[in-house]
Motif scaffolding. Structure first.
Motif, mmCIF file in Angstrom:
data_model
loop_
_atom_site.group_PDB
_atom_site.id
_atom_site.type_symbol
_atom_site.label_atom_id
_atom_site.label_comp_id
_atom_site.label_asym_id
_atom_site.label_seq_id
_atom_site.Cartn_x
_atom_site.Cartn_y
_atom_site.Cartn_z
ATOM 1 N N TRP A 42 0.837 -1.211 0.000
ATOM 2 C CA TRP A 42 0.000 0.000 0.000
ATOM 3 C C TRP A 42 0.875 1.266 0.000
ATOM 4 C CZ3 TRP A 42 -1.219 -3.756 3.991
ATOM 5 C CH2 TRP A 42 -2.157 -4.688 3.543
ATOM 6 N N VAL A 70 -8.297 6.421 9.620
ATOM 7 C CA VAL A 70 -8.365 5.043 10.130
ATOM 8 C C VAL A 70 -7.436 4.169 9.283
ATOM 9 C CG1 VAL A 70 -9.927 3.068 10.382
ATOM 10 C CG2 VAL A 70 -10.783 5.402 10.790
ATOM 11 N N GLY A 73 -1.940 3.402 7.251
ATOM 12 C CA GLY A 73 -0.841 2.917 6.424
ATOM 13 C C GLY A 73 0.339 3.884 6.480
ATOM 14 N N ASP A 77 -2.742 9.995 3.129
ATOM 15 C CA ASP A 77 -4.040 10.665 3.323
ATOM 16 C C ASP A 77 -3.994 11.597 4.532
ATOM 17 O OD1 ASP A 77 -5.073 9.320 1.116
ATOM 18 O OD2 ASP A 77 -5.739 7.620 2.332
ATOM 19 N N PHE A 91 -4.066 6.624 12.670
ATOM 20 C CA PHE A 91 -3.650 5.439 13.426
ATOM 21 C C PHE A 91 -3.697 4.190 12.574
ATOM 22 C CE2 PHE A 91 -7.642 3.151 14.257
ATOM 23 C CZ PHE A 91 -8.596 4.126 13.988
ATOM 24 N N VAL A 93 -3.025 -0.306 13.181
ATOM 25 C CA VAL A 93 -2.757 -1.400 14.121
ATOM 26 C C VAL A 93 -1.326 -1.918 13.942
ATOM 27 C CG1 VAL A 93 -3.514 -3.334 12.654
ATOM 28 C CG2 VAL A 93 -3.916 -3.422 15.134
ATOM 29 N N ALA A 94 -0.705 -1.597 12.819
ATOM 30 C CA ALA A 94 0.635 -2.111 12.519
ATOM 31 C C ALA A 94 1.702 -1.095 12.953
ATOM 32 C CB ALA A 94 0.766 -2.394 11.022
ATOM 33 N N ASP A 116 -5.886 0.295 17.685
ATOM 34 C CA ASP A 116 -6.724 -0.741 17.077
ATOM 35 C C ASP A 116 -8.148 -0.219 16.948
ATOM 36 O OD1 ASP A 116 -8.066 -3.030 16.335
ATOM 37 O OD2 ASP A 116 -7.209 -4.286 17.917
ATOM 38 N N LEU A 117 -8.648 -0.235 15.732
ATOM 39 C CA LEU A 117 -10.023 0.184 15.465
ATOM 40 C C LEU A 117 -11.026 -0.612 16.305
ATOM 41 C CD1 LEU A 117 -12.046 1.727 13.660
ATOM 42 C CD2 LEU A 117 -11.723 -0.066 11.935
ATOM 43 N N ILE A 134 -10.393 4.465 4.455
ATOM 44 C CA ILE A 134 -10.130 3.980 3.099
ATOM 45 C C ILE A 134 -9.494 2.594 3.191
ATOM 46 C CG2 ILE A 134 -8.898 4.422 0.932
ATOM 47 C CD1 ILE A 134 -9.148 7.416 1.521
ATOM 48 N N LEU A 140 -10.759 -6.755 6.436
ATOM 49 C CA LEU A 140 -11.030 -7.651 7.557
ATOM 50 C C LEU A 140 -12.156 -8.629 7.214
ATOM 51 C CD1 LEU A 140 -10.951 -4.927 10.337
ATOM 52 C CD2 LEU A 140 -9.167 -6.608 9.806
HETATM 53 C C1 LIG Z 1 -5.668 -2.288 2.845
HETATM 54 S S1 LIG Z 1 -4.592 -1.408 3.927
HETATM 55 C C2 LIG Z 1 -4.957 0.279 3.462
HETATM 56 C C3 LIG Z 1 -3.991 1.281 4.017
HETATM 57 C C4 LIG Z 1 -4.361 2.739 3.715
HETATM 58 N N1 LIG Z 1 -5.638 3.104 4.292
HETATM 59 C C5 LIG Z 1 -4.383 2.986 2.226
HETATM 60 O O1 LIG Z 1 -5.447 3.246 1.675
HETATM 61 O O2 LIG Z 1 -3.303 2.912 1.618
HETATM 62 C C6 LIG Z 1 -5.465 -1.594 5.478
HETATM 63 C C7 LIG Z 1 -4.765 -0.905 6.614
HETATM 64 O O3 LIG Z 1 -5.574 -1.031 7.791
HETATM 65 C C8 LIG Z 1 -4.753 -1.368 8.879
HETATM 66 N N2 LIG Z 1 -5.619 -2.069 9.845
HETATM 67 C C9 LIG Z 1 -6.181 -3.297 9.716
HETATM 68 N N3 LIG Z 1 -6.913 -3.594 10.793
HETATM 69 C C10 LIG Z 1 -6.827 -2.539 11.613
HETATM 70 C C11 LIG Z 1 -7.363 -2.249 12.901
HETATM 71 N N4 LIG Z 1 -8.124 -3.135 13.550
HETATM 72 N N5 LIG Z 1 -7.085 -1.054 13.464
HETATM 73 C C12 LIG Z 1 -6.293 -0.152 12.817
HETATM 74 N N6 LIG Z 1 -5.743 -0.377 11.612
HETATM 75 C C13 LIG Z 1 -6.010 -1.547 11.014
HETATM 76 C C14 LIG Z 1 -3.648 -2.227 8.275
HETATM 77 O O4 LIG Z 1 -2.499 -2.318 9.068
HETATM 78 C C15 LIG Z 1 -3.411 -1.500 6.958
HETATM 79 O O5 LIG Z 1 -2.471 -0.470 7.102
#
Ligand SMILES: C[S@@+](CC[C@H](N)C(=O)[O-])C[C@H]1O[C@@H](n2cnc3c(N)ncnc32)[C@H](O)[C@@H]1O
Length: 218
Positions: A42, A70, A73, A77, A91, A93-94, A116-117, A134, A140
């Motif tokens: 990403w 949210v 990444g 954004d 924020f 989770v990673a 963590d969301l 986004i 998930l």
């Molecule tokens: C598909 S990537 C998209 C990243 C970014 N939003 C973009 O559009 O480039 C999903 C992102 O959500 C994060 N993520 C997944 N589950 C999450 C959670 N429970 N809380 C916070 N972040 C989470 C992942 O670590 C990852 O960075």
């Protein structure tokens, strides 16, 4: 040569989901991106085009307002929202993604956090005038997808706006294979709950949904 990160994401996600830990693979994928085992996942330095188009069409001005991104990444954004004048939090989770986002934007005004969301800090509930989601929810499985939607809604302040982009399926239900698990219209409409109202739901190019919701100020 680095492996394709998309292919590796499929492997890691399948294992994590079968282990019952569906958010555990993101950090591992980013860490492999950092060490060059796979390309950086990403990876973009520009805001999502749907976000930019919407913000420009609405002449969005963040002065004196708070925004949150949210699942931020690598931060493109969040940096964009800060450039529009928002006091911006972001924020993920990673932890590795958050560290890379901070390293890529030294001196940034964005408050990057590991969070963590599915277990949000209490002080963020109802705290943001603009919430940008986004591609996190669709990454998930369900569970915990419904809980993730609830978490996103919970961030929106009275009078605030939620902006959402996800991959789209035109089927009745969310896709059962993924990630990404392309989301149905019904799933997008489920953001309009807990006091949020739908403003826009559009099927846009690239098999995406673009949606906007508002929480009335009253
Ligand atoms: C598909 S990537 C998209 C990243 C970014 N939003 C973009 O559009 O480039 C999903 C992102 O959500 C994060 N993520 C997944 N589950 C999450 C959670 N429970 N809380 C916070 N972040 C989470 C992942 O670590 C990852 O960075």
């Amino acid at each position: 040569m680095a492996r394709d990160w998309d292919e590796r994401a499929d492997e890691l996600a399948a294992q994590a989901i079968s282990d019952g830990a569906p958010t555990s693979w993101f950090d591992r994928l980013y860490a492999e991106g950092c060490s060059g085992v796979v390309g950086m996942p990403w990876d973009r330095s520009q805001p999502a085009p749907q976000l930019r188009e919407w913000a420009e069409s609405q002449a969005v001005d963040g002065s004196g307002r708070r925004a949150v991104v949210v699942g931020c990444g690598l931060g493109a954004d969040a940096e964009y929202l800060a450039s529009l004048g928002f006091d911006t939090a972001a924020f993920d989770v990673a932890p590795t993604a958050v560290r890379v986002a901070q390293d890529r934007h030294p001196g940034s005004a964005v408050d990057y956090r590991v969070a963590d969301l599915l277990d949000l800090p209490g002080e963020w509930l109802g705290a943001f005038d603009l919430v940008v989601e986004i591609y996190t929810v669709q990454a998930l499985p369900d569970p915990p997808r419904s809980e993730a939607v609830r978490g996103v809604r919970s961030l929106v302040a009275r009078g605030g706006t939620l902006f959402v982009v996800e991959f789209r399926t035109d089927g009745e239900s969310d896709a059962t294979t993924g990630p990404p698990f392309a989301l149905s219209r019904g799933r997008l409409l489920s953001f309009a709950d807990d006091g949020l109202e739908q403003v826009e739901l559009s099927a846009v190019e690239g098999q995406h949904w673009r949606a906007v919701f508002r929480r009335p100020s009253g």
